[in-house]
Scaffold this active site. Sequence first.
Site, short mmCIF file in Angstrom:
data_model
loop_
_atom_site.label_atom_id
_atom_site.label_comp_id
_atom_site.label_asym_id
_atom_site.label_seq_id
_atom_site.Cartn_x
_atom_site.Cartn_y
_atom_site.Cartn_z
N GLU A 65 0.85 -1.19 0.00
CA GLU A 65 0.00 0.00 0.00
C GLU A 65 0.89 1.25 0.00
O GLU A 65 1.81 1.34 0.81
CB GLU A 65 -0.90 0.02 1.24
N MET A 111 -0.06 -3.62 8.48
CA MET A 111 -0.71 -3.58 7.18
C MET A 111 -1.69 -4.72 7.06
O MET A 111 -1.37 -5.87 7.37
CB MET A 111 0.34 -3.66 6.06
N ASN A 167 -2.88 -6.85 4.99
CA ASN A 167 -2.87 -7.86 3.94
C ASN A 167 -3.88 -8.96 4.27
O ASN A 167 -3.92 -9.44 5.40
CB ASN A 167 -1.48 -8.47 3.81
N GLU A 191 -6.23 -3.89 12.33
CA GLU A 191 -5.98 -4.68 11.12
C GLU A 191 -7.03 -5.78 10.96
O GLU A 191 -7.43 -6.10 9.83
CB GLU A 191 -4.58 -5.28 11.16
N HIS A 195 -10.07 -4.45 9.37
CA HIS A 195 -9.87 -4.24 7.93
C HIS A 195 -10.19 -5.48 7.11
O HIS A 195 -10.44 -5.38 5.90
CB HIS A 195 -8.41 -3.88 7.66
N GLU A 225 -9.64 3.69 6.85
CA GLU A 225 -8.84 3.86 8.06
C GLU A 225 -9.66 4.37 9.23
O GLU A 225 -9.43 3.98 10.38
CB GLU A 225 -7.66 4.81 7.77
#
Length: 863
Positions: free
Chosen positions: A128, A268, A270, A301, A304, A323
């Site tokens: 990202e 992150m 992923n 995370e 997300h 975010e």
Amino acid sequence: MPGTNLTREEARTRAALLHVDAYDIELDLSSAREGGTFRSTTVVRFTAATPGADSFIDLVAPTVAEIVLNGVSLPLANFSDSRIALPSLEAQNELRVVADCAYTNTGEGLHRFVDPVDGETYLYTQFEVPDARRVFASFEQPDLKAPFRFTVTAPKGWVVVSNSPTPTPVGEGDTRVWHFEPTPRISSYITALVAGPYVGVFDAYEKGDQKVPLGVYCRPSLREFLDAEAIFEVTKQGFDYFQEKFDFAYPFAKYDQLFVPEFNAGAMENAGAVTLRDQYVFRSKVTDAAYEARAATILHELAHMWFGDLVTMEWWNDLWLNESFATFAETVCQAEAAGSRWPHSWTTFANQMKTWAYRQDQLPSTHPIMAEINDLEDVQVNFDGITYAKGASVLKQLVAYVGQDAFFKGVQAYFKAHAWGNTRLTDLLGALEEASGRDLKTWSKAWLETAGINVLRPEITLNSDGQIESFAVIQEAPALPAGAKGEAVLRPHRIAIGAYELKDGKLIRVDRIELDVDGPRTEVPQLVGAHRPAVLLLNDDDLSYAKVRLDEDSLAVVTEHLGGFTDSLPRALCWASAWDMTRDGELAARDYLALALSGLARETDIGVVQSVQRQVQLALNAYVDPSWREQGTARWAEATEQQLHAAAPGSDHQLTWARALASVARTDRQLDLLEGLLNGSRTLDGLAVDTELRWTLLSRLVATGRADEKAIDAELARDNTAAGQEHAASCRAARPTAAAKAEAWASVVESDKLTNYVQDAVIGGFQQADQRELLAPYSAEYFAAIKGIWETRSHEISQQIITGLYPSLLVEQGTLDATDAWLDASSPAPALRRMVVEARAGIERALKAQAVDHAAGARALGH
């Protein structure tokens, strides 16, 4: 020439033309121990809505060996300027690209790290915003989703982890091959690969018939410090909470969390393979605030996986929603999840995230939450306090406005309707409108499409008996900073007003009123006729996003009894208000220091203590009258020493006051104490002088000239790890000599050999508040260098340098003049201009605060 940029219009045109069916990606990492480049082979199948049209695919690589489109080899010259031109597409297309891609040491693309402890090589990807194209050819935009199948060749004995479950490797000799199953349809930026001799700990989340394999990984040199059970505990609490609130099962086949070295961000998201900075594997004692921060990151995370990975923004202008939602979700989960250690998480949010948002929203670069993102350069500098903290604050306000049940009902419908797809903000707002029955168009326009911050003040009149005769909330919309786009607006706020009485030294809430505030003046008839309490606190419970001011009587009580609030959240709100008043020049910096000296002794929330300590240090470095700085700093240093000795042995407060003293010690007695703690001739009951604290102590001793390079070398011999090497680099840059500064400057500005983490450490050591005379000559060198740095270094590396080396400690008109001259003469790219303008705003604010502090000092002397 586009370079590595991509405009929104280009992305929109490409998305209208193409639909991506699948990627097959083969990566040969057998060269990883040597570094340099690796072979990357991409086969991508896609359709074109208009046969015969031209398009392009993205790739950042030193060389391309082969480009084959629909069985026809294309000229290698089609690869230019980080793109491969794709002419005359057919309805159904297959593209094969073979390239030699580069390992990096910047934390972008495929990062390569060699652990000094075992000499082994460790890899991980960070994609990202636009860096999957550094590892394989890709249509690098979030709305061209596809399944990704990875095949990876790597050294025998390595662990290889990706988005799909890890298969058993096959092969003979010195290498093995991992054939991963295809992922679900996801965006390129959340694909991932982590490879090396990592070690893992495994568990599973089980709920009824559901079983999700869980893994936690780190380097072997950190394994003894990996508290995997605590990480799994937080993770499982998040699974329970989010699956209930979202009414949607975790959407991927497994969930791995990998603590990786030299990671630029906190973590992150992923898909199924989250990467986190390995500083979260604590190798020394830390305070509970550090564990809370790690838990927040884990939950962020995990949220997300649904909001961002399952359902993804169409374009980066909705990055804020990704975010902000995850930030709101992490906080509400910590506050409400069964078994959570941090039910006070909204205190931390108010104290840290909101403060960040308020600061960002007063910069010339402030922007609406829903920012206009024209290209990739725009989004790369937009990971800011608006995108994360203000957006999350506004979501909290929205939850208060529509009700939490209706909010999550709308979110549930949103996930079901858009699973594996791409959305815009209107899709979420429509689901929330349907669930709540509220019209959110006006709310959205006021809160998401305008910039700036409102100020709420109480207006109170009393009768002769001390009863409230009238009470109103006055809303102001201060003008946006010079250079900011748009106009300041008044907004609708849902707030609570708390009434607090002082009883036996404690401030106890005796009443609470919740209401809507709109327009410049809102009457509050519920309080009329009531006895005036000791403190009336606007925005109690921190429901809305606004700067809050206390009336004169409340401020007097809070100044005397701030530590008396029995709950941590109102204390945090008052601390935040006082700090904001200091930054705005409504409270002299020396008065903020006095408040800190009186209030911190009774502050029990360790996160608040640490935040106020940082703010006091900033006030002393930038906001106090320079002629009083030494006196004020001496007072603060003495207070940190007193608090260190008064703190309970072994407590978080003892550790944080030890660190505070180590950042400011100046007298022989204070430095002798640091030296004694370091060499073992002095001890404090309960204080563990462990690896990280030793470096903290040494750093101050080096910066003050009490320790030399031999001491740095000796400490590095004790801790010859990656972290130790970073600390040593920072210490060398902190030495109070012109030669040390020149060496540090050259290693960062004149060379590109440092890794991202070592460079950051050198910059941190270079910038010492009590070495201003040594730093002054570098102001001109900074402005001479930064445009070239922006044009030749990667985004992460150049941003580190441009923001980190700005002469922010030289708070003087000359710094503003030099900045303005550079801005006028250089025609910088918009992202570069933004970074410099933001740094300039810090100097301008500091100069105004210094003038206020000087006037306060003059009044105190009767001048």
